[in-house]
Scaffold this motif. Structure first.
Motif, mmCIF file in Angstrom:
data_model
loop_
_atom_site.group_PDB
_atom_site.id
_atom_site.type_symbol
_atom_site.label_atom_id
_atom_site.label_comp_id
_atom_site.label_asym_id
_atom_site.label_seq_id
_atom_site.Cartn_x
_atom_site.Cartn_y
_atom_site.Cartn_z
ATOM 1 N N UNK A 30 1.008 -1.357 -0.027
ATOM 2 C CA UNK A 30 -0.065 -0.079 -0.060
ATOM 3 C C UNK A 30 0.783 1.392 0.139
ATOM 4 N N UNK A 31 2.129 1.172 0.449
ATOM 5 C CA UNK A 31 2.945 2.339 0.265
ATOM 6 C C UNK A 31 3.765 2.418 -0.755
ATOM 7 N N UNK A 32 3.762 1.497 -1.524
ATOM 8 C CA UNK A 32 4.244 1.805 -2.806
ATOM 9 C C UNK A 32 5.758 0.666 -3.113
ATOM 10 N N UNK A 33 5.929 0.010 -2.046
ATOM 11 C CA UNK A 33 7.132 -0.943 -2.053
ATOM 12 C C UNK A 33 6.954 -2.226 -2.862
ATOM 13 N N UNK A 34 7.894 -2.277 -3.991
ATOM 14 C CA UNK A 34 7.588 -3.456 -5.020
ATOM 15 C C UNK A 34 8.841 -4.548 -4.672
ATOM 16 N N UNK A 35 8.341 -5.847 -5.478
ATOM 17 C CA UNK A 35 9.226 -6.873 -5.860
ATOM 18 C C UNK A 35 8.765 -7.536 -6.934
ATOM 19 N N UNK A 36 9.915 -8.152 -7.826
ATOM 20 C CA UNK A 36 9.711 -8.861 -8.747
ATOM 21 C C UNK A 36 10.085 -10.117 -8.908
ATOM 22 N N UNK A 37 9.548 -10.989 -9.718
ATOM 23 C CA UNK A 37 10.326 -12.168 -9.848
ATOM 24 C C UNK A 37 11.508 -11.877 -10.999
#
Length: 122
Positions: free
Chosen positions: A53-60
């Motif tokens: 919700x605060x914009x932190x991201x993770x990707x494969x």
């Protein structure tokens, strides 16, 4: 009552770009973590990217540097911008969200969209 609807899928050539969106509707108190998953024929569903919700991201690893996940909390909408698309990116892409429909709910529930087809082909 809560519904997640993906849109933006279609046919694109290798190396091309495509943007997906996921709109959440219904009675929603708050959406926490959202994510994009994909499933190719004969394969298991895999996590592509998540965003808090605060914009932190993770990707494969396979999409790092090529895909960008984002969200607009005011619109309850999540996006996936895909660039440099490869044949292996072909799959049905699903939207997922962990949310509460009311503030009194003890734990967030997980909801899924119906999926949108992305086909990368020359």
């Amino acid at each position: 009552q809560v519904q997640l609807v993906e849109s933006g899928g279609g046919l694109v050539q290798p190396g091309g770009s495509l943007g997906l969106s996921c709109a959440a509707s219904g009675t929603i108190f708050r959406i926490y973590v959202m994510g994009w998953y994909r499933q190719a024929p004969g394969k298991q569903r895999e996590l592509v990217a998540i965003i808090t919700s605060d914009g932190s991201t993770n990707y494969v690893d396979s999409v790092k540097g090529r895909f960008t996940i984002s969200r607009d909390n005011a619109k309850n909408t999540m996006y996936l911008q895909m660039t440099s698309l490869k044949l292996k990116d072909t799959a049905v892409y699903y939207c997922n969200a962990h949310l509460r429909i009311r503030s009194g709910d003890p734990n967030p529930f997980s909801y899924w969209g119906q999926g949108t087809q992305v086909t990368v082909s020359s």
